[in-house]
Design a protein around this motif. Sequence first.
Motif, short mmCIF file in Angstrom:
data_model
loop_
_atom_site.label_atom_id
_atom_site.label_comp_id
_atom_site.label_asym_id
_atom_site.label_seq_id
_atom_site.Cartn_x
_atom_site.Cartn_y
_atom_site.Cartn_z
N GLY A 181 -16.25 1.20 -30.94
CA GLY A 181 -16.81 -0.12 -31.20
C GLY A 181 -15.95 -1.22 -30.60
O GLY A 181 -14.87 -0.97 -30.03
N LYS A 182 -16.39 -2.46 -30.78
CA LYS A 182 -15.68 -3.60 -30.20
C LYS A 182 -14.26 -3.73 -30.73
O LYS A 182 -13.36 -4.17 -30.02
CB LYS A 182 -16.46 -4.89 -30.47
CG LYS A 182 -17.78 -4.98 -29.72
CD LYS A 182 -18.46 -6.31 -29.98
CE LYS A 182 -19.77 -6.41 -29.19
NZ LYS A 182 -20.47 -7.71 -29.42
N GLY A 183 -14.04 -3.36 -31.97
CA GLY A 183 -12.71 -3.53 -32.55
C GLY A 183 -11.84 -2.30 -32.47
O GLY A 183 -10.80 -2.21 -33.14
N ALA A 185 -5.68 3.29 -28.71
CA ALA A 185 -5.56 4.74 -28.85
C ALA A 185 -6.94 5.40 -28.96
O ALA A 185 -7.18 6.46 -28.38
CB ALA A 185 -4.72 5.07 -30.09
N VAL A 186 -7.84 4.76 -29.69
CA VAL A 186 -9.19 5.30 -29.84
C VAL A 186 -9.92 5.26 -28.50
O VAL A 186 -10.61 6.22 -28.12
CB VAL A 186 -9.97 4.50 -30.91
CG1 VAL A 186 -11.46 4.88 -30.88
CG2 VAL A 186 -9.38 4.75 -32.29
N ARG A 187 -9.76 4.16 -27.77
CA ARG A 187 -10.40 4.06 -26.45
C ARG A 187 -9.83 5.09 -25.48
O ARG A 187 -10.57 5.68 -24.69
CB ARG A 187 -10.21 2.65 -25.89
CG ARG A 187 -10.93 1.58 -26.68
CD ARG A 187 -10.81 0.20 -26.04
NE ARG A 187 -11.44 -0.80 -26.87
CZ ARG A 187 -12.76 -1.04 -26.92
NH1 ARG A 187 -13.57 -0.32 -26.16
NH2 ARG A 187 -13.24 -1.98 -27.69
N LYS A 188 -8.53 5.32 -25.57
CA LYS A 188 -7.90 6.31 -24.70
C LYS A 188 -8.43 7.70 -25.00
O LYS A 188 -8.70 8.49 -24.08
CB LYS A 188 -6.38 6.27 -24.89
CG LYS A 188 -5.62 7.21 -23.98
CD LYS A 188 -4.11 7.08 -24.17
CE LYS A 188 -3.37 8.04 -23.25
NZ LYS A 188 -1.89 7.92 -23.43
N GLN A 189 -8.60 8.02 -26.28
CA GLN A 189 -9.13 9.33 -26.66
C GLN A 189 -10.56 9.50 -26.20
O GLN A 189 -10.96 10.57 -25.72
CB GLN A 189 -9.05 9.49 -28.19
CG GLN A 189 -9.64 10.80 -28.73
CD GLN A 189 -8.91 12.03 -28.20
OE1 GLN A 189 -7.75 11.95 -27.79
NE2 GLN A 189 -9.58 13.18 -28.22
N TYR A 190 -11.35 8.42 -26.28
CA TYR A 190 -12.74 8.45 -25.82
C TYR A 190 -12.80 8.72 -24.32
O TYR A 190 -13.56 9.58 -23.86
CB TYR A 190 -13.40 7.11 -26.15
CG TYR A 190 -14.79 6.94 -25.58
CD1 TYR A 190 -15.86 7.69 -26.06
CD2 TYR A 190 -15.03 6.01 -24.56
CE1 TYR A 190 -17.14 7.52 -25.54
CE2 TYR A 190 -16.31 5.83 -24.05
CZ TYR A 190 -17.36 6.59 -24.54
OH TYR A 190 -18.62 6.42 -24.03
#
Length: 439
Positions: A69-71, A75-80
């Motif tokens: 999501g936007k927030g 680390a979450v974006r990297k995992q995605y």
Amino acid sequence: MPGGQSTHWVATARMLRRAGFGVTGPEVDAAVGRDWAGYVDAMLGANPDADPGAIATPMPSLEPPRAPGKGATPAVRKQYNKQLSEQHGALSDWWLRRMVAVGQPVHEKLTLLWHNHFATSAQKVRVAAQMAAQNQKLRTLALGDFRTLAYTMLTDAAMLRWLDGQANTAKAPNENLAREFMELFTLGHGNGYTEDDVRAGARALTGWVIGADGRTSLTPKRHDSGAKTLFGITRNFDAAGFCDTVLAQPKSAGYVVGRLWQQLASDEPLSPRALDRLVSAYGPGRDLRALTKAILTDTEFTDTRAAVVNTPVEWLVGVTRALRVPVDKPARLKMVDSTLRTLGQRPFYPPSVGGWPSGQVWLSTASAGARLRAATALAHAGDLSSIESTGAADRIDAVGYLIGVGAWSDRTAMALQPLVRRPPQLVAAAVNTPEYLTS
């Protein structure tokens, strides 16, 4: 110079290499005594998804990971992003394993050629499931009618993402897809269309969106429903009307025929007479099966030295198949993937909408080292029993039979001679000769 095979055997081997990925001596023996037109019919008539090799290599599960999501944290974006990359890696590995495993490779060869024609890259299409869906459409439709294939690609999720089709709206027309559809997919650069036709085509293609499930649909409120003038015809064109009108242009049939010829049969263009024969086979129904058979049985292909420089995928898959090298181990798949990256042809990653280059560009000095390293690794892992059980004096002929090369030039035979007592090195050198690299 070694004895070699008959002229007919050599010609059959060359034709089989063009219809697949390499060929072995026993495979040539099985075809050489048969009527070639009937043999081609049998090849093309096989169901690609019923091939035992295809059944043994099912497509991996490619459920798209949940987008952050936007927030979301870095680390979450990297995992995605890591998950997306891993899925594309799994998809590429799967297709290479399938190319190696199938008993009848002509369908995978055609899928690869049409992937190059309707070139779409995972570099931008980040959802592997969309690339996988496009791949299966190409395989299913490769021997149908070109209109169905072209329209399917025009409204395909991966293609829309690749050429910004999902951003093409009545308020902000985007010309990318309309332009490339005419310039690269159906007509050829400058072949009878104008900038006005591109603009009208863009308007006709407005409104297509990609749903959360990866399916595409037309959203009426985003579509330009006004009159458009395309090739001198004025009406309310939509995607289907645009496709039909472009394909009806006089230059389309010759362009499609020429593109498939140069990928399947020869790096050299068709003669005018052969072009007329193949356009006639393609016909008003735009029959790709009839066209493919016509190419593979035309005298300009069968009776001449029409040749193509093997692309890295064709070469590497051909060597792997001939040597019976299993490619299910992660380390070997990593080596194959690394080699194709170095050589410049990783499946699902064409460099541009124009696809991969063809011809002598693949035989650069820079690529020779990578090919030799890969060939040496495959030779050490492969089945060389037919060479090892043959006396040294006959091993040049034996390696030719193993990899489907029926005759060596004096120069090549002299270069291979010092390696006859070292079978892996002999094989690695043999698959890097002009006789094998150009078929």
